[in-house]
Every structure is written in C-alpha cells, then in structure tokens.
Design a protein around this motif. Structure first.
Motif, mmCIF file in Angstrom:
data_model
loop_
_atom_site.group_PDB
_atom_site.id
_atom_site.type_symbol
_atom_site.label_atom_id
_atom_site.label_comp_id
_atom_site.label_asym_id
_atom_site.label_seq_id
_atom_site.Cartn_x
_atom_site.Cartn_y
_atom_site.Cartn_z
ATOM 1 N N ASN A 76 69.495 52.667 -45.692
ATOM 2 C CA ASN A 76 69.837 53.957 -46.296
ATOM 3 C C ASN A 76 71.177 54.518 -45.866
ATOM 4 N N THR A 77 71.517 54.434 -44.571
ATOM 5 C CA THR A 77 72.798 55.027 -44.183
ATOM 6 C C THR A 77 73.957 54.286 -44.839
ATOM 7 N N TYR A 78 73.791 52.984 -45.048
ATOM 8 C CA TYR A 78 74.847 52.209 -45.702
ATOM 9 C C TYR A 78 74.895 52.499 -47.200
ATOM 10 N N THR A 79 73.734 52.485 -47.844
ATOM 11 C CA THR A 79 73.688 52.760 -49.284
ATOM 12 C C THR A 79 74.156 54.168 -49.598
ATOM 13 N N LEU A 80 73.628 55.146 -48.855
ATOM 14 C CA LEU A 80 73.982 56.539 -49.115
ATOM 15 C C LEU A 80 75.435 56.829 -48.752
ATOM 16 N N SER A 81 75.960 56.159 -47.742
ATOM 17 C CA SER A 81 77.371 56.316 -47.397
ATOM 18 C C SER A 81 78.252 55.833 -48.541
#
Length: 409
Positions: free
Chosen positions: A211-216
């Motif tokens: 999530n932190t990678y996708t949302l970033s």
C-alpha cells in the motif's frame, strides 16, 4: 464493538468539502519551462496583441484586393512588383493601385495592402511584373493585429493544468515566469503487524508492503509531494507518535489499514486523540472501501483507507483524488476515462455505490470491458485491472453490452 455509521459517497464527499472549505494552497513563481503539468495559480492576461503586426499566412503577393477583381486564367490582371518583404523585418513599402509586394509566410503585410494572393495563382513575367489569375477578397490570407490574442485578453485561467501548448501560448505573449500552486505535501502510513518492507526476508504470516508503494505512486501521479512514507506496527503509542510527527511535517496524511471495526483496528482511536473534530466519517456505502475514514486534526485532512490494496486504490480515487480536484476546481478533462461496452452482466450491492475493476480489449474498433473478479486482497486484481466502472447505489447492475465509462488507473 462499535459499528459503522455509514454515509453515502455523496454525503461523505460533502462532509469532506465542508470541513476543508478554507483549505488553501500557496503559490510559487517558476520559469515556464518548468511549469508543464503544474496548476496555474493566477489568471493570465496578455499585455500585447498577437500578432502585433499584420502577417501573411501564405507565400504570395500582397495586393489591394480591388485590383484583382475579375481576374481569371483567360483574363489575368497585370501588376507591378515593388519588391519583397524579408522575414523578421518591417515592411517599409506602401502599396498603391496596380502594385504588389512579395511576402513570405509569416511576413509583415505592407501598408495599403488588404489581401495576399498565393503564389499558385501568380505568374512572373519578369523581375518587376506579374499576372494574377484569381481574384482575392479583402483580408484573404492575412492575420490582422490581435486576431489571435487581444491586448488585455484572458488567455489562461487560474487552476488550469499547464500543457505543452499552454507553455507555447505563454511564450507568445512574452511571459517567461508564472505563479503556480504548490501542491499539498502528504505523508503515507501503512499499519499492520504483518506488513514488512519489500527488502526484508519473507516469513510465514508476513506480507510485503504494497500500500505505501501503490498509494505513493498514485499520490505522485496527481501532483502531491510525498514527504514521509512509513510502515507502523499495530501499536497504539507507536501509531500515535508517527501520526503526530506526520501531521506536523505535511499538509495531509493518508493511512491504510486499521480502519475496520476489529479489536486491533486502532486508527480511529488514535486519530480522535490528535485533536478536534477528529473523525467525521467512518464508514461509506461503497463496495469495496466501506471502512474508509475521513478526519480532520490541526486543520489538516486525514484519510484512513482500507488495508486491502484494491480497496485502498478505489478509496483513494473516490476521496483523496476527489479532494485535490475540488481544491483546484479542476474540470472534467482532468479525468482519464474510456467509453466501453460491458462483456457480461454485473450485479451491484444494494444501497451501495459499487466499483468494479475491469480490463480492456479492443475489438472491431470498439473497447470491451471485462470484469476482474477476485477477493479484495488478491494482487491479481491490481495487476490485471486497467480501470474501474462505477455503479450508482440506486442501480441494480450493468447489463451485457451496456455502454460504461471506464475510469483509468
């Protein structure tokens, strides 16, 4: 166990807008060559006429149109050539009756002329005489002063996303620097004891951070400045300290995971301890994305998104991206979508806005939308999907062959 007080998507968005109606973004002045893709922070009015002199749109001869009336191949008109206009230089000749001056495309129109005859309709007899085989009308093949842009005319509106041709417009009116909005900064927090960094060794019961990678990447795509990206264990004090730090250093905070009503889901509690008003939406009538949180602390927006990656992506599009577009009053052209025909019947959840991920194929010159099925935690939902369709809460579903709007990721 406290249950959701579910809001419709429309009501949740209204609460979001109302709570941040005074949210402002600063502007900064930058060179226009650095401004592509940025949002204009001011209306731009031209300080000059474009063009600021009369120009020819073709290679031809500047004439007085009345001198060409009646001209034909069988009965051409004879004119004397006074000379030619050089590109980038003023036309210092004056045209009088039965006279002409050669003008290249973009060249200045001499005083007295009101039309240009294309070279295709001109025959040179010698160095000073021509015949014209086609009549010209007044202003033919001429751009007058200010025909393109008038002095004091508004050429670009505040909030527009600057595209390459907008940069060209700015340069044409002598603007070399513009004020653009500073996009909000955002911190992204992913919660969960099971979440580990992609670089860490995978152990049973653990999952790589998605999530932190996708949302970033999604945040960066809409112009947000990412100042912090953290993975936090399900520990109240650790999450509280991390959230407090992120609120201090960024304009917005986005959290994923910990937004449902499970015993270890502490996001709501921690957010409410950050300050008033805290959480104002917890639960939205949408599928997927029901446990979405909308909150406010220290006058900053906080978004609590579901932990399941596909659900988090949908919630981001529905609320975070919507919020940014609302701040800047972005037009619909900002939305990336394709019209397609649905290849099968799609059922929706009664009373909820349903978001169905799809992939696209092109058949016989038309796009076909195929549903991507799977549980919300499956990574294949993300890898296969090219976009999603929205089914309104009062609609039972989509029929096979029905035209749909596919919002692209």
């Amino acid at each position: 166990m406290e249950m959701f007080k579910v809001h419709s998507v429309k009501a949740a968005r209204e609460k979001l807008v109302e709570n941040f109606k005074d949210f402002k973004c600063e502007v900064e002045e930058i060179e226009i060559l650095e401004a592509e893709g940025r949002l204009l922070g001011e209306d731009i009015h031209s300080k000059l006429n474009v063009p600021h002199f009369r120009r020819s749109t073709v290679d031809g001869y500047a004439v007085i149109s009345k001198d060409t009336y009646g001209a034909s191949e069988s009965l051409p008109m004879f004119l004397e050539v006074l000379g030619e206009v050089e590109m980038g230089k003023a036309a210092n000749m004056k045209i009088t009756t039965d006279k002409a001056v050669y003008v290249p495309t973009g060249g200045m129109i001499p005083e007295g002329a009101d039309a240009v005859v294309m070279v295709e309709y001109v025959e040179k007899l010698d160095s000073t005489n021509i015949t014209i085989s086609r009549p010209a009308v007044s202003k033919e093949n001429i751009i007058d002063v200010g025909d393109d842009i008038r002095e004091n005319q508004k050429v670009l509106s505040k909030g527009v996303r600057l595209r390459p041709h907008d940069i060209g417009v700015l340069s044409s009116i002598g603007v070399d620097k513009v004020n653009v909005f500073k996009m909000p900064s955002i911190s992204i927090i992913s919660t969960g004891d099971e979440v580990i960094d992609p670089k860490e060794e995978l152990q049973l019961g653990k999952i790589k951070d998605i999530n932190t990678y996708t949302l970033s990447a999604m945040a960066k795509e809409i112009g947000l400045n990412i100042v912090e990206r953290r993975v936090v264990k399900d520990n109240k004090e650790l999450l509280k300290n991390t959230l407090k730090e992120c609120i201090e250093k960024s304009d917005m905070v986005m959290l994923s995971g910990g937004s449902s009503v499970g015993t270890k889901d502490i996001t709501t509690i921690v957010i409410n301890e950050m300050g008033e008003p805290g959480v104002f939406v917890h639960g939205v009538a949408m599928k997927p994305g029901k446990p979405t949180i909308l909150a406010k602390a220290h006058n900053k927006p906080l978004f609590g998104l579901p932990g399941q990656p596909a659900s988090a992506m949908i919630a981001f599009k529905v609320f975070v991206e919507y919020f940014i577009k609302n701040i800047f009053n972005l037009d619909e052209y900002e939305d990336r979508f394709i019209e397609a025909s649905m290849t099968t019947n799609i059922h929706s959840a009664p009373g909820k806005e349903t978001y169905q991920m799809v992939y696209l194929e092109r058949e016989d010159g038309e796009y076909k939308a195929h549903p991507v099925y799977g549980k919300s935690g499956m990574i294949t939902l993300m890898s296969k999907a090219k976009g999603y369709i929205k089914i309104d809460e009062d609609k039972e579903g989509i029929k096979e062959g029905e035209k749909v709007r596919v919002n692209l990721f």
